[in-house]
Design an enzyme around this catalytic site. Sequence first.
Site, mmCIF file in Angstrom:
data_model
loop_
_atom_site.group_PDB
_atom_site.id
_atom_site.type_symbol
_atom_site.label_atom_id
_atom_site.label_comp_id
_atom_site.label_asym_id
_atom_site.label_seq_id
_atom_site.Cartn_x
_atom_site.Cartn_y
_atom_site.Cartn_z
ATOM 1 N N LYS A 178 9.404 1.132 -7.922
ATOM 2 C CA LYS A 178 9.554 0.592 -6.648
ATOM 3 C C LYS A 178 8.244 0.137 -6.182
ATOM 4 O O LYS A 178 7.061 0.647 -5.633
ATOM 5 C CB LYS A 178 10.157 1.576 -5.689
ATOM 6 C CG LYS A 178 10.746 0.842 -4.299
ATOM 7 C CD LYS A 178 9.755 1.275 -2.829
ATOM 8 C CE LYS A 178 9.177 0.726 -2.126
ATOM 9 N NZ LYS A 178 8.678 -0.464 -1.768
ATOM 10 N N GLU A 253 -2.194 9.309 -5.017
ATOM 11 C CA GLU A 253 -3.512 8.333 -3.599
ATOM 12 C C GLU A 253 -3.399 8.055 -2.805
ATOM 13 O O GLU A 253 -3.087 7.344 -2.604
ATOM 14 C CB GLU A 253 -4.538 7.673 -5.212
ATOM 15 C CG GLU A 253 -4.349 8.246 -6.353
ATOM 16 C CD GLU A 253 -5.425 8.730 -6.921
ATOM 17 O OE1 GLU A 253 -6.045 9.252 -5.552
ATOM 18 O OE2 GLU A 253 -5.346 10.378 -7.410
ATOM 19 N N CYS A 287 -8.412 1.020 -0.612
ATOM 20 C CA CYS A 287 -8.762 2.314 0.013
ATOM 21 C C CYS A 287 -9.738 3.125 -0.089
ATOM 22 O O CYS A 287 -11.076 3.754 -0.093
ATOM 23 C CB CYS A 287 -7.769 3.535 -1.129
ATOM 24 S SG CYS A 287 -8.191 2.838 -2.459
ATOM 25 N N GLU A 388 -8.942 5.444 9.293
ATOM 26 C CA GLU A 388 -8.818 4.403 8.549
ATOM 27 C C GLU A 388 -7.835 3.498 9.271
ATOM 28 O O GLU A 388 -6.988 2.909 9.747
ATOM 29 C CB GLU A 388 -7.976 4.390 7.407
ATOM 30 C CG GLU A 388 -7.446 3.708 6.291
ATOM 31 C CD GLU A 388 -6.610 4.238 4.982
ATOM 32 O OE1 GLU A 388 -5.952 3.986 5.018
ATOM 33 O OE2 GLU A 388 -6.938 3.323 3.986
HETATM 34 P P1 NAP Z 1 2.536 2.470 2.736
HETATM 35 O O1 NAP Z 1 2.488 2.502 4.232
HETATM 36 O O2 NAP Z 1 1.964 4.057 2.400
HETATM 37 O O3 NAP Z 1 3.473 2.036 1.375
HETATM 38 C C1 NAP Z 1 3.027 2.605 0.240
HETATM 39 C C2 NAP Z 1 4.592 2.079 -0.668
HETATM 40 O O4 NAP Z 1 5.209 2.846 -0.195
HETATM 41 C C3 NAP Z 1 5.293 1.439 -0.564
HETATM 42 O O5 NAP Z 1 5.892 0.393 -1.859
HETATM 43 C C4 NAP Z 1 6.025 1.520 0.356
HETATM 44 O O6 NAP Z 1 7.375 0.367 0.359
HETATM 45 C C5 NAP Z 1 6.474 2.795 0.498
HETATM 46 N N1 NAP Z 1 7.427 3.654 1.198
HETATM 47 C C6 NAP Z 1 6.987 3.506 2.414
HETATM 48 N N2 NAP Z 1 7.471 4.530 3.180
HETATM 49 C C7 NAP Z 1 8.249 5.196 2.225
HETATM 50 C C8 NAP Z 1 8.665 6.502 2.064
HETATM 51 N N3 NAP Z 1 8.448 7.360 3.029
HETATM 52 N N4 NAP Z 1 8.752 7.202 1.018
HETATM 53 C C9 NAP Z 1 8.796 6.697 -0.303
HETATM 54 N N5 NAP Z 1 8.049 5.206 -0.192
HETATM 55 C C10 NAP Z 1 7.278 4.774 0.910
HETATM 56 O O7 NAP Z 1 1.008 1.971 2.253
HETATM 57 P P2 NAP Z 1 0.774 0.463 2.140
HETATM 58 O O8 NAP Z 1 0.415 -0.191 3.494
HETATM 59 O O9 NAP Z 1 1.515 -0.284 1.218
HETATM 60 O O10 NAP Z 1 -0.896 0.390 1.493
HETATM 61 C C11 NAP Z 1 -1.906 0.723 1.846
HETATM 62 C C12 NAP Z 1 -2.297 2.130 1.957
HETATM 63 O O11 NAP Z 1 -2.297 2.403 1.237
HETATM 64 C C13 NAP Z 1 -3.720 2.813 2.693
HETATM 65 O O12 NAP Z 1 -3.362 3.843 3.499
HETATM 66 C C14 NAP Z 1 -4.821 2.846 1.507
HETATM 67 O O13 NAP Z 1 -5.971 3.466 1.838
HETATM 68 C C15 NAP Z 1 -4.083 3.186 0.950
HETATM 69 N N6 NAP Z 1 -4.307 2.814 -0.546
HETATM 70 C C16 NAP Z 1 -4.573 4.261 -1.358
HETATM 71 C C17 NAP Z 1 -5.045 3.811 -2.876
HETATM 72 C C18 NAP Z 1 -5.761 5.230 -3.435
HETATM 73 O O14 NAP Z 1 -5.500 5.365 -4.395
HETATM 74 N N7 NAP Z 1 -5.968 5.983 -3.176
HETATM 75 C C19 NAP Z 1 -5.590 2.921 -3.737
HETATM 76 C C20 NAP Z 1 -4.918 1.899 -2.549
HETATM 77 C C21 NAP Z 1 -3.826 1.469 -1.499
HETATM 78 P P3 NAP Z 1 7.174 -0.918 1.480
HETATM 79 O O15 NAP Z 1 6.521 -1.550 0.915
HETATM 80 O O16 NAP Z 1 8.510 -1.415 1.482
HETATM 81 O O17 NAP Z 1 7.806 -0.497 2.988
#
Ligand code: NAP
Length: 503
Positions: A178, A253, A287, A388
Amino acid sequence: MIDTDKKYFNFIDGKWCDAECGERFENRNPARWDEVVGTFPKSKKEDVDKAVKAACKAFQTWRLVPVPERARLFQKLGDLMVQHKEEISKLMTREMGKILLETRGDTQEGIDTAYYAAGEGRRLFGHTVPSELPNKFNMTVRMPIGVAGLITPWNFPMAIPCWKVIPALLCGNPLVFKPASFTPATATRLIELILEAGFPPGVINLVHGSGTQVGVPLVQHPGVDLISFTGSSAVGKDINARAGAQLKRVSLELGGKNAQIVMPDANMELALEGVLWGAFGTTGQRCTATSRLILHQEIHYDFVDKLINRANAIRIGDGLDESVEMGPCIDENQRNTVHEYVQIGQKEGAELRCGGGFYEEDECKGGWFYRPTIFTGVTPEMRIAKEEIFGPVLSVIKVKDLDEAIAVHNNTDYGLSSSIYTQDVNAAFKAMRDLEAGITYINGPTIGAECHMPFGGVKETGNGHREGGWTVYEFFSEIKTIYVDFSGKLQRAQIDTGKVKEC
Ligand code: NAP
Ligand code: MG
């Protein structure tokens, strides 16, 4: 000619298909919001169920394919990605906004990951270990686990899916993927190329849709054996709770609040280039973005002066224009969040030194652009020093020595990436030991991961697993311990040991 408004599909059980409900969602270009990149199936639980069923079926044959044979397909995938690198990178810039230089880097990381896996397929090592008993042989082997549920964020639309899809498959696990709702087109290109490389139907399943409608059912599905998630800490905690209830293996992550430390003996030009790249690359939406700059008091004044001049000169615009240095925020909500943090910083008493507002010049009116923003006079307890922001906002904190720099660095719930610029080997080694982070760079910015090195963080950035390198194969495989007794008699471990003469 750009193919706008293209219709994309799920890929389930070897077939491209719409969601059962027939509904679709749009994906737009954050640099030109009136441009629709494509429409995608708005999938729900029933689509997840179909995909998991197909993956479960495929497991029985895929687990028996020799690992080097699986690996051979990744050589082909890498070659295909090289051929399509430019086209994929342009599509990625259109769907999430980062500049072409960076989307090419993102695609390249996928290519590197594929070629690395092609080699790792011949090195999925176990151990052979001496037995405590005569005529007995001990070893461990790596086994596939089962169906992998993969959930990815939008900021690395090719690299992060490759970090998960490729090792999952190499280790023998069919998958249901997904992707983020903001970047489903790049994800679809990856799956198309995987199929072209020759992977069998059922092994790879792609389900588009939202976190709640697709992500949650995937995490909770009893047919899914492991979950690999990259995204925010808030969602990571939710996933961990749901998957934990079924004792699933989970790799998380999550977010970061990364800092670069600059000591007075550092090469200042190098440190300056590092922080500009770390803080404003990908519009701060990494991130590993540098969102705090911890400056020694001796160099604070001059460094900040130069930094502000350089930040003000950053060229903002559509990332498809090769001369542009910084693209937009991912959407209107994210830009508003960034702006709210800027207001919070001002209320907390930090000094806004540059940026701090929307960028709406000429052709940028139709996108979610924000100016590179720098605060000085930030103290470690302020929210802009701890939370963040995920945008082009840098908080500068002044310190008196290395001990204070390290204490300030560690004063956050996150622990992903860290950096120190110094020519002093003692300071460098102290930082390597004491900075609470999964990654430490010496004389480099907080960004710049290489795919063959472990990647991940401590504290609220993760749950102890690592992506990348050899470590990701540990997550995607199960160790089986095997004892072979060829003595022809009952040998009792811990009881019959020490009888060497009898062998
Ligand atoms: P996010 O809102 O947490 O979403 C990540 C993924 O999870 C998306 O595919 C999202 O779907 C899905 N999702 C949302 N709610 C969910 C739930 N309750 N259960 C299962 N899946 C769910 O993060 P983002 O805004 O896409 O990305 C930014 C964040 O990612 C930042 O906090 C960044 O630091 C972190 N990040 C971390 C790393 C690392 O390796 N540590 C790398 C890159 C990014 P939708 O897109 O449909 O909402
Ligand atoms: Mg988009």
